[in-house]
Design a protein around this motif. Structure first.
Motif, short mmCIF file in Angstrom:
data_model
loop_
_atom_site.label_atom_id
_atom_site.label_comp_id
_atom_site.label_asym_id
_atom_site.label_seq_id
_atom_site.Cartn_x
_atom_site.Cartn_y
_atom_site.Cartn_z
N SER B 43 0.29 -1.24 -0.12
CA SER B 43 0.09 0.19 0.40
C SER B 43 1.05 0.98 -0.08
CB SER B 43 -1.02 -0.09 1.13
OG SER B 43 -1.83 1.11 1.08
N ASN B 44 2.01 1.26 1.08
CA ASN B 44 3.00 2.05 0.63
C ASN B 44 3.55 2.63 -0.31
OD1 ASN B 44 2.68 3.12 3.47
ND2 ASN B 44 4.56 1.68 3.94
N PHE B 45 4.03 1.99 -1.32
CA PHE B 45 4.21 1.84 -2.05
C PHE B 45 2.86 2.52 -3.53
CE2 PHE B 45 4.61 -0.38 -6.83
CZ PHE B 45 5.68 0.53 -7.40
N VAL B 166 -7.16 5.35 10.05
CA VAL B 166 -6.64 3.74 9.91
C VAL B 166 -5.95 3.26 8.66
CG1 VAL B 166 -9.88 3.16 9.80
CG2 VAL B 166 -8.36 3.35 7.95
N HIS B 167 -5.55 4.04 8.29
CA HIS B 167 -4.04 3.59 7.58
C HIS B 167 -3.61 4.57 7.21
CE1 HIS B 167 -1.66 0.15 5.13
NE2 HIS B 167 -1.80 1.92 4.11
N THR B 168 -1.82 4.61 7.62
CA THR B 168 -1.16 5.68 7.19
C THR B 168 -0.02 5.19 6.26
OG1 THR B 168 0.32 4.75 9.34
CG2 THR B 168 -1.12 6.78 9.31
N ASN B 169 0.59 6.29 5.38
CA ASN B 169 0.96 6.50 4.99
C ASN B 169 2.50 7.01 4.68
OD1 ASN B 169 0.30 4.02 2.90
ND2 ASN B 169 -0.80 5.56 2.76
N THR B 170 3.88 7.21 4.28
CA THR B 170 4.53 8.01 4.43
C THR B 170 3.90 10.06 4.16
OG1 THR B 170 6.07 6.93 3.40
CG2 THR B 170 6.64 8.57 3.88
#
Lengths: 181, 279
Positions: B43-45, B166-170
Motif C-alpha cells: 500500500s505504501n508503494f 485507519v491507515h497511514t503512509n509516509t
C-alpha cells in the motif's frame, strides 16, 4: 506459459499503468467534477476490455493484479477486489465463448451484469472478514441504500463502456476476437 | 498473434486458472484482515505512486473549478467583444480564486472554532481523494506519518466528526468515515442525554442504534459523541435526528436515522486531532 508471460511483460506494465491512472481518475480527479454517486467505475471498463482482448491466462492474471492495485490503494484488505475482478473476467470469458460482443446493447448489458456480479463477489469475499479493526461497534451496511448506489454505478459504467471500449480499441487494439462458438 | 493464442487456449484451463486466482484472493483477504501490516507494505508503494498525482490534482482544482464553471459556459457566446472577453476571463478566474479562498477561510474558521472549543491539538489537512469504490467510505488526506499522523487519531471538520485514521503512509493517510458500516460512535442526545450508538450504514448515511424504545427521541435533536467508546473525544457534533421509527411492542430498540452534520461528499479540509490541552 511462463515464457509467454515474460514476452508480455511490456503489456503487463502498460495495463498496470492504466490501472493506476484509472484509480487516480475515479478516486481523485472525477469526484472534483461529478457527484460521488455518478462517478463511473473506469477500472471495470478496463477489466471488461482486458477480458475481451486477452482471453488467456495472461488476461486473468492481469485482472487479478489490477484488483490487487485497487486493494492496495485502499490499504485495508488485500485480495477482495482481485477476486472480484477475476470473477468478472471469468464471466465475460465464458459468455464471449458463446456470443459475439459487437452489438451495443449486448456490451452494455454485459458490462452492467459484470459490475453487479463483481460487487456481489466483493461482498461475499469481505462478508466474513473481521469488519472492525479499530471500532468495536461495527454494523451492517444499509442494503437498500447500497443497492441503489451500486445500481447507479453499474448503470453509469455500463452506459460508458461501449464508448470507452472504442477508445481503447483505437489505442490498444480491437477488443473483439472471433472465437465465439 | 493474440487472436491465435486465445483460440488455442483450452477454456477449461482458464476456468481452472481463474478458480485458483479466486481462491488465492480469498486466502489473501483472510490473511491481510488479520495481519494489516501485510497489506501495508504494498500500500505504501501504491500510495507513493498515486500521491503526487492526487496532490497536484487537489491543488489545481481551485483554478479548474473556476474555469469549468464560469469559462466553459461562456465559450459559445460569439458576440462578446474579444477584449472584454479576456477581461471577463481574467476576472472570472480571479473571482473564482477569491471565492475558493473565501470558502477555505470559512471552512478553516469553522475548524478553528471547534478546535478552540475543545482545546484540540493537531493540524489541518487537505482531502486529496475519495474511496475508489462504493464499498468502503473513506477519504485520503495529504498528511501522513511524516507529519505525525498515526492510526487511531480522530479527524474532525468545522461541522463535526469526520472519522478515524485507519491507515497511514509516509505522505498520506486514509480516514474511515463515520458513515462507513465499519464505524460506530458511542453518542447521546445533547438535550436529554439518551444514549445509543451512531453507526455508518454506507451511502454517506448514519443511523442511531440501541436507543431503547421507552426513550423519547424527537426529530431535529442534536446527537453528539459521548466519549465512552474510548475512541472519539466527548462532545463532537455527529448530526441531527432525521426520523424516528418506534418498533412494535416487545422490541427493545427504536430505529433512528441521523443526518450527519458533515457533508462527506464535499469534504475539502479536515483537522487531525493529535491531542488535547493548551498548545
Amino acid at each position: 506459459m511462463i515464457t509467454s508471460f515474460i514476452e508480455k511483460l511490456p503489456q503487463f506494465f502498460l495495463y498496470s499503468l492504466l490501472g493506476f491512472l484509472f484509480i487516480f481518475l475515479q478516486s481523485s480527479f472525477l469526484p472534483g467534477f461529478l457527484p460521488l454517486y455518478l462517478v463511473p467505475n473506469l477500472l471495470f471498463i478496463l477489466i471488461i476490455y482486458i477480458s475481451f482482448k486477452h482471453k488467456s491466462h495472461f488476461g486473468a492474471f492481469l485482472c487479478f493484479m489490477i484488483g490487487i492495485y485497487l486493494d492496495l490503494s485502499k490499504g485495508i484488505w488485500l485480495g477482495p477486489w482481485a477476486g472480484a475482478f477475476t470473477i468478472s473476467f471469468l464471466l465475460i470469458f465464458i459468455f464471449s465463448q458463446k456470443f459475439y460482443f459487437t452489438n451495443f446493447i449486448l456490451i452494455l448489458g454485459m458490462a452492467f451484469f459484470a459490475v453487479i456480479i463483481s460487487n456481489i463477489a466483493y461482498a461475499l469475499l469481505t462478508f466474513n472478514l473481521p469488519r472492525a479493526r479499530i471500532f468495536n461497534l461495527a454494523s451492517e451496511p444499509s442494503w437498500n441504500s447500497m443497492f441503489i448506489v451500486l445500481f447507479l454505478e453499474a448503470l453509469i459504467t455500463a452506459l460508458l463502456t461501449p464508448f470507452v471500449l472504442k477508445v481503447f480499441s483505437k489505442f490498444l487494439g480491437n477488443y473483439i476476437q472471433s472465437n465465439a462458438r | 498473434m493474440n487472436y491465435q493464442e486465445s483460440n488455442t487456449v483450452e477454456p477449461k484451463r482458464i476456468i481452472f486458472f481463474c478458480t485458483c486466482l479466486f481462491i488465492l484472493s480469498a486466502v489473501l483477504s483472510a490473511y491481510s484482515s488479520r495481519n494489516p501490516e501485510f497489506a501495508k507494505v504494498g500500500s505504501n508503494f501504491v500510495s507513493s505512486f498515486l500521491f503526487p498525482l492526487q496532490k497536484f490534482n487537489s491543488k489545481s482544482f481551485v483554478s479548474i473549478r473556476g474555469v469549468w464553471g464560469k469559462y466553459i459556459a461562456l465559450v459559445n457566446v460569439k458576440e462578446e467583444n474579444s477584449t472584454l472577453k479576456e477581461k471577463i476571463n481574467h476576472l472570472t478566474t480571479l473571482n473564482s480564486k477569491f471565492e475558493e479562498l473565501r470558502h477555505e477561510n470559512t471552512r478553516l474558521k469553522d475548524i478553528l472554532n471547534i478546535v478552540n472549543e475543545h482545546s484540540f491539538q493537531g493540524f489541518t489537512a487537505n482531502v486529496i481523494a475519495f474511496g475508489p469504490t462504493k464499498w468502503i467510505q473513506e477519504i485520503t488526506i495529504d498528511k501522513g506519518e511524516e507529519s505525525g499522523v498515526k492510526v487511531g487519531m480522530t479527524v474532525i471538520e468545522g461541522n463535526g466528526l469526520v472519522g478515524l485514521v485507519v491507515h497511514t503512509n509516509t505522505y498520506s493517510s486514509q480516514i474511515l468515515l463515520i458513515s462507513d458500516p465499519n464505524s460506530g460512535v458511542d453518542a447521546f442526545i445533547q438535550s436529554n442525554r439518551v444514549r445509543g450508538i451512531v453507526e455508518g450504514i454506507g451511502a454517506y448515511m448514519t443511523r442511531w442504534s440501541y436507543v431503547p424504545n421507552a426513550e423519547k427521541v424527537s426529530v431535529g435533536e442534536r446527537v453528539i459523541s459521548s466519549g465512552l467508546d474510548g475512541v472519539f473525544p466527548k462532545g463532537l457534533f455527529l448530526g441531527v435526528v432525521q426520523s424516528v421509527q418506534s418498533q412494535e411492542e416487545g422490541m427493545l430498540f427504536q430505529e433512528v436515522r441521523v443526518e450527519p452534520s458533515v457533508d462527506f461528499k464535499s469534504l475539502e479540509s479536515v483537522f487531525v486531532v493529535t491531542g488535547k490541552g493548551n498548545k
